[in-house]
Structures are given as structure tokens and as C-alpha cells.
Design a protein around this motif. Sequence first.
Motif, PDB file in Angstrom:
ATOM      1  N   SER A 138       0.846  -1.189   0.000  1.00  0.00           N
ATOM      2  CA  SER A 138       0.000   0.000   0.000  1.00  0.00           C
ATOM      3  C   SER A 138       0.884   1.241   0.000  1.00  0.00           C
ATOM      4  CB  SER A 138      -0.902  -0.015   1.236  1.00  0.00           C
ATOM      5  OG  SER A 138      -1.708   1.129   1.274  1.00  0.00           O
ATOM      6  N   ILE A 139       0.667   2.133  -0.968  1.00  0.00           N
ATOM      7  CA  ILE A 139       1.485   3.336  -1.086  1.00  0.00           C
ATOM      8  C   ILE A 139       0.647   4.583  -0.789  1.00  0.00           C
ATOM      9  CG2 ILE A 139       1.098   3.543  -3.596  1.00  0.00           C
ATOM     10  CD1 ILE A 139       3.983   4.645  -3.806  1.00  0.00           C
ATOM     11  N   THR A 140       1.244   5.477  -0.015  1.00  0.00           N
ATOM     12  CA  THR A 140       0.670   6.799   0.239  1.00  0.00           C
ATOM     13  C   THR A 140       1.781   7.820   0.022  1.00  0.00           C
ATOM     14  OG1 THR A 140       1.139   6.567   2.617  1.00  0.00           O
ATOM     15  CG2 THR A 140      -1.097   6.019   1.864  1.00  0.00           C
ATOM     16  N   PHE A 141       1.375   9.101  -0.073  1.00  0.00           N
ATOM     17  CA  PHE A 141       2.339  10.136  -0.449  1.00  0.00           C
ATOM     18  C   PHE A 141       2.356  11.296   0.538  1.00  0.00           C
ATOM     19  CE2 PHE A 141       1.196   7.903  -4.276  1.00  0.00           C
ATOM     20  CZ  PHE A 141       2.397   7.779  -4.960  1.00  0.00           C
ATOM     21  N   MET A 142       3.558  11.738   0.875  1.00  0.00           N
ATOM     22  CA  MET A 142       3.701  12.997   1.599  1.00  0.00           C
ATOM     23  C   MET A 142       3.522  14.149   0.628  1.00  0.00           C
ATOM     24  SD  MET A 142       6.878  14.466   3.784  1.00  0.00           S
ATOM     25  CE  MET A 142       6.697  15.980   4.731  1.00  0.00           C
ATOM     26  N   TYR A 143       4.119  13.994  -0.566  1.00  0.00           N
ATOM     27  CA  TYR A 143       3.908  14.962  -1.633  1.00  0.00           C
ATOM     28  C   TYR A 143       4.117  14.297  -2.977  1.00  0.00           C
ATOM     29  CZ  TYR A 143       9.059  15.464  -1.818  1.00  0.00           C
ATOM     30  OH  TYR A 143      10.409  15.231  -1.922  1.00  0.00           O
ATOM     31  N   ALA A 144       3.507  14.858  -3.988  1.00  0.00           N
ATOM     32  CA  ALA A 144       3.688  14.469  -5.390  1.00  0.00           C
ATOM     33  C   ALA A 144       3.355  15.708  -6.196  1.00  0.00           C
ATOM     34  CB  ALA A 144       2.780  13.301  -5.762  1.00  0.00           C
ATOM     35  N   VAL A 145       4.387  16.414  -6.637  1.00  0.00           N
ATOM     36  CA  VAL A 145       4.183  17.715  -7.286  1.00  0.00           C
ATOM     37  C   VAL A 145       5.120  17.880  -8.461  1.00  0.00           C
ATOM     38  CG1 VAL A 145       3.429  18.823  -5.143  1.00  0.00           C
ATOM     39  CG2 VAL A 145       5.826  18.906  -5.770  1.00  0.00           C
ATOM     40  N   PRO A 146       4.710  18.663  -9.470  1.00  0.00           N
ATOM     41  CA  PRO A 146       5.656  19.019 -10.526  1.00  0.00           C
ATOM     42  C   PRO A 146       6.876  19.703  -9.916  1.00  0.00           C
ATOM     43  CG  PRO A 146       3.426  19.545 -11.211  1.00  0.00           C
ATOM     44  CD  PRO A 146       3.359  19.162  -9.755  1.00  0.00           C
ATOM     45  N   ALA A 147       8.040  19.416 -10.466  1.00  0.00           N
ATOM     46  CA  ALA A 147       9.299  19.900  -9.884  1.00  0.00           C
ATOM     47  C   ALA A 147       9.298  21.406  -9.672  1.00  0.00           C
ATOM     48  CB  ALA A 147      10.464  19.475 -10.770  1.00  0.00           C
ATOM     49  N   ASP A 148       8.728  22.159 -10.610  1.00  0.00           N
ATOM     50  CA  ASP A 148       8.762  23.617 -10.482  1.00  0.00           C
ATOM     51  C   ASP A 148       7.798  24.142  -9.423  1.00  0.00           C
ATOM     52  OD1 ASP A 148       6.426  23.078 -11.854  1.00  0.00           O
ATOM     53  OD2 ASP A 148       6.731  24.613 -13.382  1.00  0.00           O
ATOM     54  N   GLN A 149       6.996  23.267  -8.815  1.00  0.00           N
ATOM     55  CA  GLN A 149       6.054  23.677  -7.768  1.00  0.00           C
ATOM     56  C   GLN A 149       6.453  23.194  -6.371  1.00  0.00           C
ATOM     57  OE1 GLN A 149       1.937  22.734  -8.660  1.00  0.00           O
ATOM     58  NE2 GLN A 149       2.266  23.022 -10.858  1.00  0.00           N
ATOM     59  N   LEU A 150       7.563  22.455  -6.271  1.00  0.00           N
ATOM     60  CA  LEU A 150       7.893  21.848  -4.981  1.00  0.00           C
ATOM     61  C   LEU A 150       8.138  22.901  -3.900  1.00  0.00           C
ATOM     62  CD1 LEU A 150       8.426  19.332  -3.305  1.00  0.00           C
ATOM     63  CD2 LEU A 150      10.796  19.408  -4.067  1.00  0.00           C
ATOM     64  N   ALA A 151       8.943  23.902  -4.190  1.00  0.00           N
ATOM     65  CA  ALA A 151       9.268  24.900  -3.163  1.00  0.00           C
ATOM     66  C   ALA A 151       8.016  25.620  -2.668  1.00  0.00           C
ATOM     67  CB  ALA A 151      10.278  25.906  -3.704  1.00  0.00           C
TER      68      ALA A 151
END
Length: 198
Positions: A152-165
Motif C-alpha cells: 500500500s502506497i501513500t504520499f507525503m507529496y507528489a508535485v511538478p518539480a517547479d512547484q515543490l518549493a
Amino acid sequence: MTLDLPAVTADLTTVNPLPEGDLATLAAAVRAQTDRQAITDLGVLYARAVDDHDVDSVVAMYTADGVFERRGVAATGAEAIRAAYVASFDTYRTMLHTPHPGVVRLHGDGTASGWSHGHAELATSSTLVLASFRYEDDYRCEAGRWLFARRSITFMYAVPADQLAGSFGSVERIRWPRTVPEAGDYPETSPTWETYRA
């Protein structure tokens, strides 16, 4: 899944002395270490198979009744698991999953459970998605081989690279391309998230 971290930490970090001359206890300790290493290797080999789009190897890492669950959506059995991975491979042409060390608890009956985390870079045709994830796993040993019974996978974050900051400090850190932003699966959902001040 709620993790009793103090209890698990105590269990996995306490080393009991082996009785001298007790070969059965020594053999059991060696077997437990061998089982843990095999399960650790399974996770690393899984990451390589996913990155190589080797769907046959990925499916073969599950039991026949295995389950792959992504953010609460379950695929059960070889055919459904294959379809779930093929859909991911079709979306992300280039993938790099970097698994980090995890923990494994053996249950003594040919089953085990554990969790691990990692990071991934996932390239679509138009953007690069950066992700941090956790796996909650159940394992089963069949014919001497450890397999995933459930992953089972969950995510802390998953964002386009230019939106991470700009998104990392936000609760809405799940920003798959062409989707509405959603809250990260953790850590805010942890029961200890706000209690440390008490």
C-alpha cells in the motif's frame, strides 16, 4: 494504518542475548535475519523492476491473491495488479524510485509486515513530478520465497518539480498533473502530529 511507534521501536531495537550452547535459538536468530534480508532485497528489486517497466517481474513479486493499493484504491490478483502498473508505466515514461531503509516485523508463521519510504522522480511527456512516499506492506513466504501479500502506497507529496518549493509547506501537496490539488496523505494525519505540545 496507525503505528505504535514506541512499541515497534522497542521490539526492533532490543537485542536479547543468545543462550550459550543453544543451537536451536541461534539457528532461529540466523533464520530471522535471513528472512529480513530477503524481504529487504524484495523491496530494492521491486524498485528496479518498476523503473525498468518490467511488469512481469513486478507481478511475480506478489502472491496470487496479492493486493497493490494506491491511496486507498486496491488492485487484487495478478491481472488487476498488472493493469495498475501498466497504467502507471504508460503515464510516466521515465521513473526513478529511490527506496530508503525500512523495518520488517516477522510474525513467526510465514508472514511479516513492515513499512518503508522513499523518493521518486516521474517524467511525463510534459513535466517532471517529484514524490515522497511510504509503503505499508504485508509479506508471505511461499515455497521458501518472500512475496508481497499487500503493498500500500501513500504520499507525503507528489508535485511538478517547479512547484515543490511553493507547495512543500502547504497541506495540499498532492498535485499530480491535470488534477485538483489534494492534502498529503501524511504526516498531518498522524495522531501525534499536534500532541507533542501537551
